[in-house]
Design a protein around this motif. Structure first.
Motif, PDB file in Angstrom:
ATOM      1  N   ILE A  28     -12.728  65.550  21.487  1.00 25.41           N
ATOM      2  CA  ILE A  28     -13.815  65.962  22.386  1.00 25.41           C
ATOM      3  C   ILE A  28     -14.388  67.228  21.763  1.00 25.41           C
ATOM      4  O   ILE A  28     -13.974  68.359  22.079  1.00 25.41           O
ATOM      5  CB  ILE A  28     -13.312  66.196  23.808  1.00 25.41           C
ATOM      6  CG1 ILE A  28     -12.607  64.931  24.311  1.00 25.41           C
ATOM      7  CG2 ILE A  28     -14.479  66.545  24.731  1.00 25.41           C
ATOM      8  CD1 ILE A  28     -11.953  65.077  25.665  1.00 25.41           C
ATOM      9  N   SER A  30     -16.930  69.143  21.781  1.00 18.19           N
ATOM     10  CA  SER A  30     -17.529  70.282  22.481  1.00 18.19           C
ATOM     11  C   SER A  30     -16.479  71.242  23.039  1.00 18.19           C
ATOM     12  O   SER A  30     -16.805  72.394  23.357  1.00 18.19           O
ATOM     13  CB  SER A  30     -18.435  69.787  23.608  1.00 18.19           C
ATOM     14  OG  SER A  30     -17.687  69.044  24.545  1.00 18.19           O
ATOM     15  N   ARG A  31     -15.247  70.795  23.144  1.00 16.51           N
ATOM     16  CA  ARG A  31     -14.199  71.639  23.726  1.00 16.51           C
ATOM     17  C   ARG A  31     -13.419  72.429  22.682  1.00 16.51           C
ATOM     18  O   ARG A  31     -12.522  73.190  23.027  1.00 16.51           O
ATOM     19  CB  ARG A  31     -13.235  70.782  24.538  1.00 16.51           C
ATOM     20  CG  ARG A  31     -13.907  70.133  25.739  1.00 16.51           C
ATOM     21  CD  ARG A  31     -12.930  69.344  26.579  1.00 16.51           C
ATOM     22  NE  ARG A  31     -13.599  68.645  27.676  1.00 16.51           N
ATOM     23  CZ  ARG A  31     -12.975  67.834  28.534  1.00 16.51           C
ATOM     24  NH1 ARG A  31     -11.673  67.620  28.417  1.00 16.51           N
ATOM     25  NH2 ARG A  31     -13.649  67.241  29.490  1.00 16.51           N
ATOM     26  N   TYR A  32     -13.759  72.219  21.431  1.00 14.18           N
ATOM     27  CA  TYR A  32     -13.007  72.849  20.348  1.00 14.18           C
ATOM     28  C   TYR A  32     -13.728  74.065  19.780  1.00 14.18           C
ATOM     29  O   TYR A  32     -14.963  74.088  19.669  1.00 14.18           O
ATOM     30  CB  TYR A  32     -12.770  71.855  19.212  1.00 14.18           C
ATOM     31  CG  TYR A  32     -11.616  70.924  19.465  1.00 14.18           C
ATOM     32  CD1 TYR A  32     -11.725  69.893  20.388  1.00 14.18           C
ATOM     33  CD2 TYR A  32     -10.410  71.085  18.790  1.00 14.18           C
ATOM     34  CE1 TYR A  32     -10.648  69.047  20.630  1.00 14.18           C
ATOM     35  CE2 TYR A  32      -9.338  70.257  19.015  1.00 14.18           C
ATOM     36  CZ  TYR A  32      -9.459  69.233  19.946  1.00 14.18           C
ATOM     37  OH  TYR A  32      -8.400  68.400  20.170  1.00 14.18           O
ATOM     38  N   THR A  52     -17.331  79.253  18.914  1.00 13.35           N
ATOM     39  CA  THR A  52     -16.620  78.793  20.095  1.00 13.35           C
ATOM     40  C   THR A  52     -17.357  77.622  20.741  1.00 13.35           C
ATOM     41  O   THR A  52     -18.480  77.272  20.359  1.00 13.35           O
ATOM     42  CB  THR A  52     -16.481  79.915  21.114  1.00 13.35           C
ATOM     43  OG1 THR A  52     -17.781  80.223  21.630  1.00 13.35           O
ATOM     44  CG2 THR A  52     -15.871  81.164  20.499  1.00 13.35           C
ATOM     45  N   SER A  53     -16.707  77.040  21.733  1.00  8.88           N
ATOM     46  CA  SER A  53     -17.342  75.940  22.455  1.00  8.88           C
ATOM     47  C   SER A  53     -18.619  76.420  23.152  1.00  8.88           C
ATOM     48  O   SER A  53     -19.553  75.639  23.357  1.00  8.88           O
ATOM     49  CB  SER A  53     -16.377  75.328  23.467  1.00  8.88           C
ATOM     50  OG  SER A  53     -15.899  76.330  24.348  1.00  8.88           O
ATOM     51  N   GLY A  54     -18.672  77.691  23.483  1.00  7.88           N
ATOM     52  CA  GLY A  54     -19.855  78.255  24.136  1.00  7.88           C
ATOM     53  C   GLY A  54     -20.912  78.757  23.176  1.00  7.88           C
ATOM     54  O   GLY A  54     -21.965  79.234  23.606  1.00  7.88           O
ATOM     55  N   ASN A  73     -23.257  69.634  19.164  1.00  9.69           N
ATOM     56  CA  ASN A  73     -22.258  68.877  19.912  1.00  9.69           C
ATOM     57  C   ASN A  73     -22.664  67.411  20.081  1.00  9.69           C
ATOM     58  O   ASN A  73     -21.795  66.540  20.206  1.00  9.69           O
ATOM     59  CB  ASN A  73     -22.031  69.514  21.272  1.00  9.69           C
ATOM     60  CG  ASN A  73     -21.295  70.841  21.175  1.00  9.69           C
ATOM     61  OD1 ASN A  73     -20.632  71.128  20.168  1.00  9.69           O
ATOM     62  ND2 ASN A  73     -21.422  71.665  22.193  1.00  9.69           N
ATOM     63  N   ASN A  76     -21.376  65.909  16.957  1.00  5.06           N
ATOM     64  CA  ASN A  76     -19.982  66.224  16.605  1.00  5.06           C
ATOM     65  C   ASN A  76     -19.885  66.862  15.222  1.00  5.06           C
ATOM     66  O   ASN A  76     -18.978  66.540  14.441  1.00  5.06           O
ATOM     67  CB  ASN A  76     -19.107  64.966  16.653  1.00  5.06           C
ATOM     68  CG  ASN A  76     -18.807  64.519  18.064  1.00  5.06           C
ATOM     69  OD1 ASN A  76     -19.313  65.087  19.030  1.00  5.06           O
ATOM     70  ND2 ASN A  76     -17.984  63.495  18.185  1.00  5.06           N
ATOM     71  N   ARG A  99      -7.965  74.027  19.429  1.00  7.30           N
ATOM     72  CA  ARG A  99      -8.064  74.078  20.886  1.00  7.30           C
ATOM     73  C   ARG A  99      -6.691  74.347  21.447  1.00  7.30           C
ATOM     74  O   ARG A  99      -5.688  73.775  20.979  1.00  7.30           O
ATOM     75  CB  ARG A  99      -8.609  72.752  21.436  1.00  7.30           C
ATOM     76  CG  ARG A  99      -8.829  72.765  22.936  1.00  7.30           C
ATOM     77  CD  ARG A  99      -9.291  71.423  23.447  1.00  7.30           C
ATOM     78  NE  ARG A  99      -9.455  71.460  24.887  1.00  7.30           N
ATOM     79  CZ  ARG A  99      -9.359  70.386  25.678  1.00  7.30           C
ATOM     80  NH1 ARG A  99      -9.103  69.201  25.153  1.00  7.30           N
ATOM     81  NH2 ARG A  99      -9.537  70.496  26.968  1.00  7.30           N
ATOM     82  N   THR A 101      -4.611  74.212  25.009  1.00 10.61           N
ATOM     83  CA  THR A 101      -4.495  73.903  26.442  1.00 10.61           C
ATOM     84  C   THR A 101      -3.062  74.210  26.822  1.00 10.61           C
ATOM     85  O   THR A 101      -2.609  75.334  26.687  1.00 10.61           O
ATOM     86  CB  THR A 101      -4.878  72.439  26.717  1.00 10.61           C
ATOM     87  OG1 THR A 101      -4.028  71.587  25.950  1.00 10.61           O
ATOM     88  CG2 THR A 101      -6.333  72.173  26.339  1.00 10.61           C
TER      89      THR A 101
END
Length: 118
Positions: A28, A30-32, A52-54, A73, A76, A99, A101
């Motif tokens: 995924i 966009s989350r990395y 960053t993802s942001g 994003n 990818n 990432r 979590t």
């Protein structure tokens, strides 16, 4: 299976430009946090730039104001625009996806050679 595939490396003269691309699959994206690292002969791998993802970015002092990291994003893909290249930028450039979590996910591409020489 996660894959990071870099492209865009090559031979360039000092002062020239190159754009590296890294296409990711099976994550995924966009989350990395996406990063570019490099390793020159007989040297340790070093961080070049991260995004960053942001969309926040950070650069090594040696490339600040010359390199720009960006991401798309929807595709990818992460990019590294390298301008005003110097001989000391010669290295194998690696793409990284990171990432955290409840566990840590860390993936690397196979690398692409960048050679800056006249």
């Amino acid at each position: 299976q996660v894959q990071l595939v870099e492209s865009g490396g090559g031979l360039v003269q000092p002062g020239g430009s190159l754009r590296l691309s890294c296409a990711a699959s099976e994550i995924i994206f966009s989350r990395y946090v996406m990063g570019w690292y490099r390793q020159a002969p007989a040297k340790q791998r070093e961080l070049v730039a991260v995004i960053t993802s942001g969309g926040g970015t950070n650069y090594a002092d040696s490339v600040k104001d010359r390199f720009i990291i960006s991401r798309d994003n929807a595709k990818n893909t992460v990019y590294l625009q390298m301008n005003s290249l110097k001989s000391e930028d010669t290295a194998v450039y690696y793409c990284n996806a990171h990432r955290v979590t409840w566990t840590t996910y860390d993936y690397w591409g196979q690398g692409t050679q960048v050679t800056v020489s006249s």
